[in-house]
Design an enzyme around this catalytic site. Structure first.
Site, short mmCIF file in Angstrom:
data_model
loop_
_atom_site.label_atom_id
_atom_site.label_comp_id
_atom_site.label_asym_id
_atom_site.label_seq_id
_atom_site.Cartn_x
_atom_site.Cartn_y
_atom_site.Cartn_z
N GLY A 180 0.77 -1.24 0.00
CA GLY A 180 0.00 0.00 0.00
C GLY A 180 0.80 1.28 0.00
O GLY A 180 0.23 2.37 0.06
N GLU A 186 4.29 -6.59 1.73
CA GLU A 186 3.94 -6.95 0.35
C GLU A 186 3.79 -5.73 -0.53
O GLU A 186 2.68 -5.43 -0.98
CB GLU A 186 2.61 -7.71 0.34
CG GLU A 186 2.55 -8.89 1.25
CD GLU A 186 1.14 -9.47 1.32
OE1 GLU A 186 1.05 -10.69 1.37
OE2 GLU A 186 0.16 -8.71 1.33
N ARG A 238 2.64 -1.79 -6.01
CA ARG A 238 2.72 -0.57 -6.81
C ARG A 238 4.06 0.14 -6.69
O ARG A 238 4.67 0.52 -7.69
CB ARG A 238 1.61 0.39 -6.32
CG ARG A 238 1.47 1.65 -7.13
CD ARG A 238 0.56 2.66 -6.41
NE ARG A 238 -0.69 2.05 -5.98
CZ ARG A 238 -1.79 1.97 -6.73
NH1 ARG A 238 -1.81 2.46 -7.94
NH2 ARG A 238 -2.87 1.39 -6.24
N ARG A 281 -6.66 2.72 -16.03
CA ARG A 281 -6.79 3.30 -14.70
C ARG A 281 -7.56 4.62 -14.67
O ARG A 281 -8.20 4.93 -13.68
CB ARG A 281 -5.42 3.43 -14.01
CG ARG A 281 -4.82 2.05 -13.70
CD ARG A 281 -3.59 2.09 -12.81
NE ARG A 281 -3.90 2.52 -11.46
CZ ARG A 281 -3.70 3.74 -10.97
NH1 ARG A 281 -3.15 4.68 -11.74
NH2 ARG A 281 -4.02 4.03 -9.75
N CYS A 293 -13.34 2.64 -28.84
CA CYS A 293 -14.66 3.20 -29.10
C CYS A 293 -15.44 3.34 -27.80
O CYS A 293 -16.36 2.59 -27.52
CB CYS A 293 -15.40 2.33 -30.09
SG CYS A 293 -14.59 2.37 -31.68
N TYR A 346 -0.04 -1.85 -12.35
CA TYR A 346 -1.47 -1.90 -12.68
C TYR A 346 -1.77 -1.29 -14.05
O TYR A 346 -2.83 -0.70 -14.25
CB TYR A 346 -2.30 -1.24 -11.57
CG TYR A 346 -2.04 -1.83 -10.21
CD1 TYR A 346 -2.46 -3.13 -9.91
CD2 TYR A 346 -1.34 -1.13 -9.22
CE1 TYR A 346 -2.20 -3.70 -8.67
CE2 TYR A 346 -1.08 -1.70 -7.97
CZ TYR A 346 -1.51 -2.98 -7.71
OH TYR A 346 -1.25 -3.55 -6.48
C1 LIG Z 1 -2.78 -5.35 -3.78
C2 LIG Z 1 -2.20 -5.98 -2.59
C3 LIG Z 1 -0.90 -5.66 -2.20
C4 LIG Z 1 -0.07 -4.61 -2.89
O1 LIG Z 1 -0.59 -3.35 -2.73
P1 LIG Z 1 0.19 -2.09 -3.35
O2 LIG Z 1 -0.69 -0.94 -3.06
O3 LIG Z 1 0.31 -2.35 -4.81
O4 LIG Z 1 1.49 -2.01 -2.67
C5 LIG Z 1 -0.37 -6.33 -1.13
N1 LIG Z 1 -1.08 -7.27 -0.47
C6 LIG Z 1 -2.33 -7.59 -0.82
C7 LIG Z 1 -3.05 -8.63 -0.07
C8 LIG Z 1 -2.95 -6.95 -1.88
O5 LIG Z 1 -4.19 -7.27 -2.21
#
Ligand SMILES: *Cc1c(COP(=O)(O)O)cnc(C)c1O
Length: 432
Positions: free
Chosen positions: A241, A286, A289, A326, A357, A386
């Site tokens: 995130g 994790e 982005r 996006r 279109c 993304y």
């Molecule tokens: C999408 C997601 C992420 C990555 O989120 P980012 O905003 O791309 O860093 C990590 N863990 C889980 C479970 C996700 O669904």
């Protein structure tokens, strides 16, 4: 942005005009060193905490080459589908370093995950836990799992990409007691080994306090599980995130800011463990982005230009929602530059339209550019996450190729689709 003596934008030492000559447009270009730098930064910073592991959330950008790079950079990978799992494994990514996610993992995907020996499966429903139990039992295995909880923290971000609000399709709610019930069930299942808890509070987050607050809530839940079931969490997975820069108005984050996100997180984990008398868990993160977004640029060729007097001017490019949906999905903002005239001052606001279109098929509105002509090269920045992973064949447009650039050299890592690729699975029954 880097500009060479010809006034052309460069990425990874490569002239974007030359990239167009060699690979055509639309083209996804990634600066490989930037990807590696982010992976390394997360790995090294997390090491300050103690035992931990970074998993690259590969839904942001998935192809064989990125898994190979993640492996070289000594980080794990998250996958959310059988297709991502297959891609990772076929790139030689070690199954043990894979974490499998998904709010509705298909029975087949669960079988594939257990069969291949993925290190962790993150459980997001009790019916799925039973399927994992069966799959592990049938193979005489014990599968490590984490329980996805919803700690109820609202991160400050776009509402469509939030996942941890009370109303979410992801995770067991801590507030309504379902997370506790789920933990109880997972502890009963013989072929599952619950190693801890997972949460993910949203995406494109800029406030580091969000990570601390969520960790605090997750540890309060872990402490409750210790009291209720004598279960000591070995692992805590705090999700991703971390925010990135797309356009004016977004904070431009540097290495120190990303380190600060992690330090806020693990500071809260260390403090919370002290307060609740918990052993410090192995900490997992994790990022998706933030690993590749700013490393990526999409190159387009400007085609038709339409000026609606007194309203707006549209520059149409040879891509659109099929390579970057996006704007359609989230009204996302981007920054564009004329890559073949990168030294020139912007002088007008234009909207960049795709070739599909659909009236809504835009890449951005009110982008500030020099006066563009047909044939100019338009670069859209921060498209490394993304974009390719959300590409489609809408209007039977071909998904563009992906090149990685480094030290002035470009390497193709995903071939562009051909018309034949697009129609490959079409069948003509005999009577047609
Ligand atoms: C999408 C997601 C992420 C990555 O989120 P980012 O905003 O791309 O860093 C990590 N863990 C889980 C479970 C996700 O669904």
């Amino acid at each position: 942005m880097k500009i060479n003596e010809k006034g052309h934008m460069t990425v990874g030492g490569c002239d974007c005009v030359e990239l167009r000559e060699r690979f055509g447009t639309p083209l996804y270009v990634f600066d490989e060193e930037k990807i590696r730098a982010m992976m390394g930064l997360y790995r090294e910073t997390l090491a300050e905490y103690g035992e931990g592991k970074v998993y690259y959330a590969s839904k942001a950008f998935s192809c064989k080459a990125i898994y190979a790079i993640a492996k070289q950079e000594k980080i794990g990978a998250d996958v959310v589908s059988g297709g991502e799992l297959y891609t990772a494994l076929s790139a030689g990514f070690p199954a043990e370093d894979i974490c499998m996610h998904g709010n509705n993992k298909l029975p087949r995907e669960i079988e594939e995950a257990v069969e291949s020996g993925v290190g962790r499966i993150v459980v997001d429903s009790l019916s799925e836990a039973e399927l994992i139990e069966e799959a592990a039992k049938a193979r005489g295995k014990v599968q490590k799992v984490l329980l996805r909880i919803n700690p109820g923290v609202e991160a400050h971000t776009h509402a469509y990409v939030q996942t941890a609000t009370p109303d979410s399709k992801f995770g067991f709610s801590v507030a309504d007691g379902s997370a506790k019930e789920a933990a109880k069930r997972l502890l009963e299942l013989k072929h599952l080994r619950l190693t801890g808890f997972h949460y993910h509070i949203g995406s494109q987050i800029f406030e580091k306090e969000s990570f601390a607050v969520a960790a605090e809530k997750a540890l309060a839940f872990a402490a409750e599980m210790k009291r209720a079931f004598g279960f000591e969490t070995e692992e805590l997975n705090a999700g991703g995130g971390f925010g990135i820069w797309y356009a004016e108005g977004d904070p431009a984050l540097g290495e120190e800011d990303y380190r600060a996100f992690l330090r806020a997180l693990f500071g809260a984990v260390t403090a919370g463990c002290g307060r609740y008398g918990l052993k410090k868990p192995r900490l997992m993160i994790e990022p998706g982005r933030s690993v590749g977004a700013e490393a990526g640029v999409t190159l387009y060729t400007v085609g038709a230009i339409r000026e609606i007097r007194g309203v707006r001017k549209y520059l149409a490019v040879d891509g659109g929602m099929f390579d970057n949906p996006r704007f359609c999905l989230y009204r996302s903002k981007y920054t564009a530059v004329l890559a073949n005239r990168a030294g020139e001052k912007p002088e007008e606001l234009v909207s960049v339209a795709g070739k599909c279109c659909e009236s809504g098929d835009l890449i951005g509105v009110d982008m500030n550019l020099p006066k563009a002509n047909r044939g100019d090269l338009l670069a859209v920045l921060s498209t490394g996450a993304y974009n390719y992973s959300m590409a489609s064949n809408y209007n039977r447009n071909a998904v563009p190729p992906v090149v990685f650039v480094k030290n002035g050299e470009a390497r193709l890592v995903v071939k562009g689709q051909t018309y034949e690729d697009i129609a490959r699975n079409d069948l003509l029954p005999e009577d047609l």
